[in-house]
Design an enzyme around this catalytic site. Structure first.
Site, mmCIF file in Angstrom:
data_model
loop_
_atom_site.group_PDB
_atom_site.id
_atom_site.type_symbol
_atom_site.label_atom_id
_atom_site.label_comp_id
_atom_site.label_asym_id
_atom_site.label_seq_id
_atom_site.Cartn_x
_atom_site.Cartn_y
_atom_site.Cartn_z
ATOM 1 N N HIS A 1 0.938 5.201 1.369
ATOM 2 C CA HIS A 1 0.242 6.069 2.315
ATOM 3 C C HIS A 1 0.934 7.425 2.338
ATOM 4 O O HIS A 1 2.163 7.489 2.411
ATOM 5 C CB HIS A 1 0.257 5.441 3.717
ATOM 6 N N SER B 1 4.937 6.813 2.366
ATOM 7 C CA SER B 1 5.510 5.508 2.711
ATOM 8 C C SER B 1 4.850 4.422 1.878
ATOM 9 O O SER B 1 3.631 4.434 1.686
ATOM 10 C CB SER B 1 5.248 5.171 4.185
ATOM 11 N N ASN C 1 0.855 -1.190 0.000
ATOM 12 C CA ASN C 1 0.000 0.000 0.000
ATOM 13 C C ASN C 1 0.887 1.235 0.000
ATOM 14 O O ASN C 1 2.020 1.194 0.477
ATOM 15 C CB ASN C 1 -0.858 0.006 1.277
HETATM 16 C C1 GRF Z 1 -2.528 8.888 -2.573
HETATM 17 O O1 GRF Z 1 -2.191 10.051 -1.870
HETATM 18 C C2 GRF Z 1 -2.136 7.675 -1.783
HETATM 19 O O2 GRF Z 1 -0.997 7.860 -1.009
HETATM 20 C C3 GRF Z 1 -3.327 7.478 -0.900
HETATM 21 O O3 GRF Z 1 -4.426 7.803 -1.691
HETATM 22 C C4 GRF Z 1 -4.027 8.710 -2.697
HETATM 23 C C5 GRF Z 1 -4.403 8.091 -3.998
HETATM 24 O O4 GRF Z 1 -4.147 8.959 -5.073
HETATM 25 N N1 GRF Z 1 -3.358 6.119 -0.380
HETATM 26 P P1 GRF Z 1 -4.238 8.406 -6.549
HETATM 27 O O5 GRF Z 1 -5.607 7.790 -6.709
HETATM 28 O O6 GRF Z 1 -3.134 7.398 -6.730
HETATM 29 O O7 GRF Z 1 -4.049 9.600 -7.422
#
Ligand code: GRF
Length: 226
Positions: A111, A138, A109
């Site tokens: 984050h 991360s 994932n």
């Molecule tokens: C990103 O900021 C990611 O870190 C978080 O959700 C957002 C997703 O953005 N988990 P995207 O859909 O990849 O543009």
């Protein structure tokens, strides 16, 4: 050429991290994106996948009596593509323990914070409110604890005096697009694994590989063996 790693990407929205992975794959990242699955219909991420000729699926939670039933259906859908790695790229759902266990050590994932700081939502706003001088993103293996799994790689960015959540988010997002394909590449090359709670890269434990980006300045990449 070695076989490419079969990957399924789960999304809920915009899909900019998905796009970074698609772009990297077109430039040699050894993955085969077998499917992109969204829990929300009509997202920009689905359009990006379709634009790249990738199979898409939508699995909405409506109609499932509970989280377990939804996750079981999601698992069946994912397993049909036989992925070696499941990639959560902005997939905004809490996962059940059984689902997490199914993809133990093969689900990652991204984050938008320097975990363990700011798990959960609204990380950029919270970072500004907390007055931190550095923020970031991360990539981690997924465990039952939300945003709590062992970290693979982090990117750090400065927090600047006039930052708004949006401005800070954009600075972090640029780094997300760099570290996520990097982590996936290591996994695809069989260099990255999870042993117990330890992330191993080339057989050595890591505490997170941190790419520090300075505003307008150079970059350096450090490797911090334990
Ligand atoms: C990103 O900021 C990611 O870190 C978080 O959700 C957002 C997703 O953005 N988990 P995207 O859909 O990849 O543009």
């Amino acid at each position: 050429m070695a076989t490419r790693l079969a990957v399924v990407v789960l999304i809920s929205g915009r899909g900019s991290n998905l796009q970074a992975i698609i772009d990297a794959a077109q430039q040699g990242l050894p993955v085969d994106i077998r499917a992109v699955i969204s829990n929300v219909a009509g997202t920009a991420g689905l359009e990006r996948a379709q634009g790249a000729g990738i199979h898409t699926e939508v699995l909405e939670h409506a109609g499932y009596p509970d989280r377990e039933a939804y996750d079981q259906a999601l698992q069946r859908l994912i397993d049909g593509f036989q992925p070696g790695l499941v990639v959560l790229a902005g997939f905004m759902r809490i996962l059940t323990p059984a689902f997490v266990a199914r993809y133990h050590a093969r689900m990652v994932n991204i984050h938008p914070s320097l975990l363990p700081a700011f798990p959960g939502l609204n990380t950029h706003q919270r970072a500004l409110e907390a007055g931190v001088r550095e923020h970031g993103a991360s990539v981690h293996f997924v465990t039952e604890e939300v945003d709590g799994g062992p970290v693979i790689i982090q990117a750090r960015v400065p927090v600047l005096p006039d930052d708004t959540p949006e401005v800070l988010a954009a600075r972090v997002l640029e780094q997300e697009h760099s570290i996520f394909p990097q982590a996936i590449q290591w996994f695809a090359e069989d260099r990255l694994s999870l042993q117990g709670n330890a992330v191993l890269l080339d057989g050595k434990p890591v505490t997170g590989l941190i790419r520090i980006s300075h505003q307008g300045g150079g970059r350096r990449q450090g490797h911090n063996p334990r």
